[in-house]
Motif scaffolding. Structure first.
Motif, PDB file in Angstrom:
ATOM      1  N   LEU A   1     -37.008  40.492  39.576  1.00 32.07           N
ATOM      2  CA  LEU A   1     -36.414  41.814  38.805  1.00 32.07           C
ATOM      3  C   LEU A   1     -35.770  40.674  37.850  1.00 32.07           C
ATOM      4  N   VAL A   2     -34.901  39.565  38.094  1.00 34.03           N
ATOM      5  CA  VAL A   2     -34.077  39.861  37.741  1.00 34.03           C
ATOM      6  C   VAL A   2     -34.707  38.229  36.670  1.00 34.03           C
ATOM      7  N   TRP A   3     -35.426  37.934  36.656  1.00 34.02           N
ATOM      8  CA  TRP A   3     -36.054  36.589  36.279  1.00 34.02           C
ATOM      9  C   TRP A   3     -37.356  37.114  35.189  1.00 34.02           C
ATOM     10  N   VAL A   4     -38.308  37.994  36.053  1.00 36.95           N
ATOM     11  CA  VAL A   4     -39.329  38.339  35.117  1.00 36.95           C
ATOM     12  C   VAL A   4     -39.495  39.389  34.471  1.00 36.95           C
ATOM     13  N   ILE A   5     -38.367  40.286  34.208  1.00 34.87           N
ATOM     14  CA  ILE A   5     -37.579  41.396  33.649  1.00 34.87           C
ATOM     15  C   ILE A   5     -37.234  39.988  32.170  1.00 34.87           C
ATOM     16  N   PRO A   6     -36.185  39.765  31.890  1.00 35.23           N
ATOM     17  CA  PRO A   6     -36.159  38.696  30.694  1.00 35.23           C
ATOM     18  C   PRO A   6     -36.840  37.254  30.191  1.00 35.23           C
ATOM     19  N   CYS A   7     -37.779  37.112  31.845  1.00 32.08           N
ATOM     20  CA  CYS A   7     -38.766  36.243  30.475  1.00 32.08           C
ATOM     21  C   CYS A   7     -40.014  37.129  30.098  1.00 32.08           C
ATOM     22  N   THR A   8     -40.502  37.362  30.837  1.00 33.14           N
ATOM     23  CA  THR A   8     -41.225  39.028  30.130  1.00 33.14           C
ATOM     24  C   THR A   8     -40.847  39.254  28.463  1.00 33.14           C
ATOM     25  N   GLU A   9     -39.490  39.653  27.946  1.00 30.25           N
ATOM     26  CA  GLU A   9     -39.159  39.771  27.341  1.00 30.25           C
ATOM     27  C   GLU A   9     -38.738  38.409  26.379  1.00 30.25           C
ATOM     28  N   VAL A  10     -39.293  37.324  26.661  1.00 36.49           N
ATOM     29  CA  VAL A  10     -38.781  36.028  26.015  1.00 36.49           C
ATOM     30  C   VAL A  10     -40.384  36.099  25.662  1.00 36.49           C
ATOM     31  N   ALA A  11     -41.028  35.958  26.206  1.00 30.60           N
ATOM     32  CA  ALA A  11     -42.576  35.821  26.309  1.00 30.60           C
ATOM     33  C   ALA A  11     -43.675  36.875  25.048  1.00 30.60           C
ATOM     34  N   ILE A  12     -43.250  38.556  25.093  1.00 38.27           N
ATOM     35  CA  ILE A  12     -44.038  39.382  24.042  1.00 38.27           C
ATOM     36  C   ILE A  12     -42.734  38.292  23.079  1.00 38.27           C
ATOM     37  N   SER A  13     -41.404  38.510  23.363  1.00 36.39           N
ATOM     38  CA  SER A  13     -40.810  37.661  21.776  1.00 36.39           C
ATOM     39  C   SER A  13     -42.030  36.886  21.066  1.00 36.39           C
ATOM     40  N   VAL A  14     -42.257  35.460  21.287  1.00 38.23           N
ATOM     41  CA  VAL A  14     -42.964  34.462  21.697  1.00 38.23           C
ATOM     42  C   VAL A  14     -43.939  34.653  21.006  1.00 38.23           C
ATOM     43  N   SER A  15     -45.163  35.708  21.836  1.00 37.35           N
ATOM     44  CA  SER A  15     -46.989  36.334  20.782  1.00 37.35           C
ATOM     45  C   SER A  15     -45.982  36.770  20.518  1.00 37.35           C
ATOM     46  N   LEU A  16     -45.787  37.788  19.924  1.00 41.56           N
ATOM     47  CA  LEU A  16     -45.349  38.293  18.324  1.00 41.56           C
ATOM     48  C   LEU A  16     -45.168  37.856  17.187  1.00 41.56           C
ATOM     49  N   ILE A  17     -44.552  36.403  17.506  1.00 42.87           N
ATOM     50  CA  ILE A  17     -44.754  35.071  16.494  1.00 42.87           C
ATOM     51  C   ILE A  17     -46.200  35.091  15.821  1.00 42.87           C
ATOM     52  N   PHE A  18     -47.047  34.474  16.469  1.00 48.65           N
ATOM     53  CA  PHE A  18     -48.030  33.879  16.072  1.00 48.65           C
ATOM     54  C   PHE A  18     -49.300  35.254  16.138  1.00 48.65           C
TER      55      PHE A  18
END
Length: 153
Positions: free
Chosen positions: A50-67
């Motif tokens: 979870l300590v990796w999945v949660i923040p990495c998911t948050e980064v992935a969501i951020s990137v997906s919202l850019i494009f």
């Protein structure tokens, strides 16, 4: 149409700020985040994942919202993640757990659980608005492209 695009950009920017802030606060104070995840009412064996999945998911969501191409996926992902965080916050407020855990970082840590719930509901709401507007925009673009293809035949 222009107002909807501006609204989409504002919603995307707010969600990007939220998720970048949340992920950075976790990565920058990783030890504390790890300890707080161990304090959650979940099996501690989940913590290393979870300590990796949660923040990495948050980064992935951020990137997906850019494009533009991945924005709808970003809005849906944001809705799901914020929905889960909101449900979790509601469970905490209902005193379902024997203690009150928290793994919130930075400024968000200073909020009460009720304020946290309202903040989450706000982001759930704007995620829904983003999904609706982005879906309509895509449907409109598909309709226009379909009509343009038929006019050349």
């Amino acid at each position: 149409m222009f107002k909807r695009q501006v609204l989409l950009e504002c919603i995307s920017a707010l969600l990007i700020l939220l998720f970048v802030y949340a992920s950075l606060s976790k990565f920058l104070d990783f030890r504390t985040f790890y300890k707080e995840m161990d304090n959650q009412p979940l099996p501690n064996s989940w913590t290393p994942v979870l300590v990796w999945v949660i923040p990495c998911t948050e980064v992935a969501i951020s990137v997906s919202l850019i494009f533009e191409r991945t924005r709808l996926l970003g809005f849906y992902s944001s809705l799901i993640v914020m929905g889960l965080f909101t449900i979790y916050t509601g469970i905490v407020l209902a005193h379902f757990f024997p203690y009150v855990p928290c793994s919130c970082g930075g400024v968000i840590k200073r909020l009460t659980w009720t304020q946290h719930l309202f903040l989450n509901l706000f982001f759930v709401g704007i995620s829904i608005v983003g999904v609706v507007i982005q879906t309509r925009k895509r449907f409109t673009q598909i309709s226009v492209n379909s009509k343009n293809k038929n006019s050349f035949v």
